[in-house]
Design a protein around this motif. Structure first.
Motif, PDB file in Angstrom:
ATOM      1  N   ARG A 248       0.827  -1.200   0.000  1.00 17.52           N
ATOM      2  CA  ARG A 248       0.000   0.000   0.000  1.00 17.52           C
ATOM      3  C   ARG A 248       0.864   1.254   0.000  1.00 17.52           C
ATOM      4  NH1 ARG A 248      -4.092   1.035  -2.216  1.00 17.52           N
ATOM      5  NH2 ARG A 248      -5.204  -0.711  -1.246  1.00 17.52           N
ATOM      6  N   ASP A 252       0.714   3.916  -2.986  1.00 17.80           N
ATOM      7  CA  ASP A 252       0.086   5.213  -2.749  1.00 17.80           C
ATOM      8  C   ASP A 252       1.062   6.328  -2.399  1.00 17.80           C
ATOM      9  OD1 ASP A 252      -2.273   3.946  -3.231  1.00 17.80           O
ATOM     10  OD2 ASP A 252      -3.069   4.094  -1.203  1.00 17.80           O
ATOM     11  N   ARG A 256       2.372   6.112  -7.254  1.00 15.09           N
ATOM     12  CA  ARG A 256       1.347   7.046  -7.755  1.00 15.09           C
ATOM     13  C   ARG A 256       1.815   8.507  -7.717  1.00 15.09           C
ATOM     14  NH1 ARG A 256      -4.078   3.904  -5.554  1.00 15.09           N
ATOM     15  NH2 ARG A 256      -4.535   2.850  -7.538  1.00 15.09           N
ATOM     16  N   ASP A 287      -3.055  -1.138 -10.803  1.00 16.88           N
ATOM     17  CA  ASP A 287      -4.346  -1.693 -10.394  1.00 16.88           C
ATOM     18  C   ASP A 287      -4.162  -3.032  -9.675  1.00 16.88           C
ATOM     19  OD1 ASP A 287      -5.659   0.449 -11.522  1.00 16.88           O
ATOM     20  OD2 ASP A 287      -6.093  -0.581 -13.416  1.00 16.88           O
ATOM     21  N   ASP A 290      -2.961  -2.450  -6.186  1.00 14.69           N
ATOM     22  CA  ASP A 290      -4.067  -1.978  -5.357  1.00 14.69           C
ATOM     23  C   ASP A 290      -4.910  -3.147  -4.866  1.00 14.69           C
ATOM     24  OD1 ASP A 290      -5.689   0.039  -4.160  1.00 14.69           O
ATOM     25  OD2 ASP A 290      -7.124  -0.190  -5.792  1.00 14.69           O
ATOM     26  N   THR A 294      -5.263  -4.280  -0.932  1.00 12.23           N
ATOM     27  CA  THR A 294      -6.602  -4.368  -0.346  1.00 12.23           C
ATOM     28  C   THR A 294      -6.847  -5.758   0.221  1.00 12.23           C
ATOM     29  OG1 THR A 294      -7.442  -2.692  -1.884  1.00 12.23           O
ATOM     30  CG2 THR A 294      -9.062  -4.143  -0.816  1.00 12.23           C
TER      31      THR A 294
END
Length: 313
Positions: A248, A252, A256, A287, A290, A294
């Motif tokens: 993560r 993030d 990104r 993607d 991600d 998650t």
């Protein structure tokens, strides 16, 4: 679309003005500091008369693990130096930067090792054996054989990842001195990150397709330095659970911001068909990361401020 690949020599030449201005900016933003300002040497005790014991330090085990991994990563400096020396060369402003960067990175390992030794945070014999193993094993980044474009892409990602790992490590130590040292090192890493990031931005203007292909290679195949050190997989899992560095965070707070906010990958024009497909592959990879983060239930670490907001300490 036909595409004439810029040679390594031409890319280095075209980037030279950016290297010179970025190095000047770095020199102006850097603050001279010394390990003795952060390491409480006065606390040192004789290890021969008082051998190390696990009870010598009240630091949480996960903090000790993170500091050990961070230190061993810094101990790989000879191989990092060799890789950027080969990728960027030793002439002029390029060579001056490689030498300056190496000197600054070397100070990080000195300060962390001295802090852990003086405060008895970890067994000094374990630290030394780990250093010897890391130096003999060596982790040589593959970008050196691919050229300067892959070099600036990889180092951008790696420096920001290292910056965040140091800051998050400091936050979980429950030790104000260790946290202050980690923040100081993270500030250096942040300045290194900005240097390489802006070089990659300049390269995008010169040869966008070549840079996008390098982004594809380095993002899809990125691995943290030291991934092959003994026990790294288990230690990395512990650090991920503690929010020091995980998927993560990598997505993030590293990929990104770099790809979307700074390099604006989605808006890059003039790409070859191959580079366009590579860009799509990169976004599909984001993607995928991600979904993985998650599924693992991972969250951001204890330090969530703006990635460029570290104060000079």
């Amino acid at each position: 679309m036909s595409h004439v690949v810029m040679s390594r020599e031409e890319m280095l030449r075209q980037l030279l003005p950016t290297v010179e201005s970025a190095a000047d900016r770095h020199a102006g933003a850097s603050v001279e500091w010394f390990p003795h300002e952060y390491v409480p040497y006065e606390q040192g005790r004789n290890y021969v008369e008082e051998p190390w014991r696990p009870s010598d330090s009240e630091m949480p085990d996960i903090a000790k693990t993170s500091l050990e991994v961070n230190l061993l990563t810094e101990d790989n400096l000879p191989y990092y130096h060799l890789s950027i020396w080969r990728a960027f060369g030793d002439d002029g402003a390029w060579g001056a930067w490689v030498r300056r960067w190496t000197a600054e990175e070397g100070r990080h390992a000195i300060a962390i090792r001295d802090y852990l030794t003086v405060t008895r945070g970890l067994d000094p014999a374990v630290l030394e054996r780990g250093r010897m193993d890391m130096a003999e094993r060596g982790w040589y980044p593959g970008f050196a054989e691919l050229g300067p474009v892959d070099g600036v892409v990889f180092t951008t990602i790696q420096e920001l990842a290292t910056r965040i790992a140091h800051r998050n490590t400091g936050a979980i130590t429950d030790d104000p001195g260790a946290e202050r040292l980690c923040a100081r090192i993270a500030t250096d890493e942040n300045l290194h990150y900005v240097f390489y990031r802006d070089l990659a931005s300049a390269a995008l203007q010169l040869d966008p397709s070549a840079v996008v292909m390098a982004i594809h290679r380095q993002v899809l195949h990125f691995s943290m330095p030291g991934a092959d050190m003994p026990g790294f997989a288990d230690k990395a899992k512990e650090m991920a659970r503690a929010g020091v560095y995980n998927v993560r965070i990598h997505l993030d707070q590293v990929l990104r911001p770099i790809l979307e906010n700074h390099w604006r990958l989605a808006q890059v024009d003039g790409l070859t068909d191959e580079a366009k497909q590579a860009r799509e592959d990169v976004f599909h990879h984001l993607d995928r990361l991600d979904r993985i983060a998650t599924r693992l239930g991972e969250s951001l670490g204890p330090v969530r401020a703006d990635i460029a907001s570290d104060p000079v300490v």
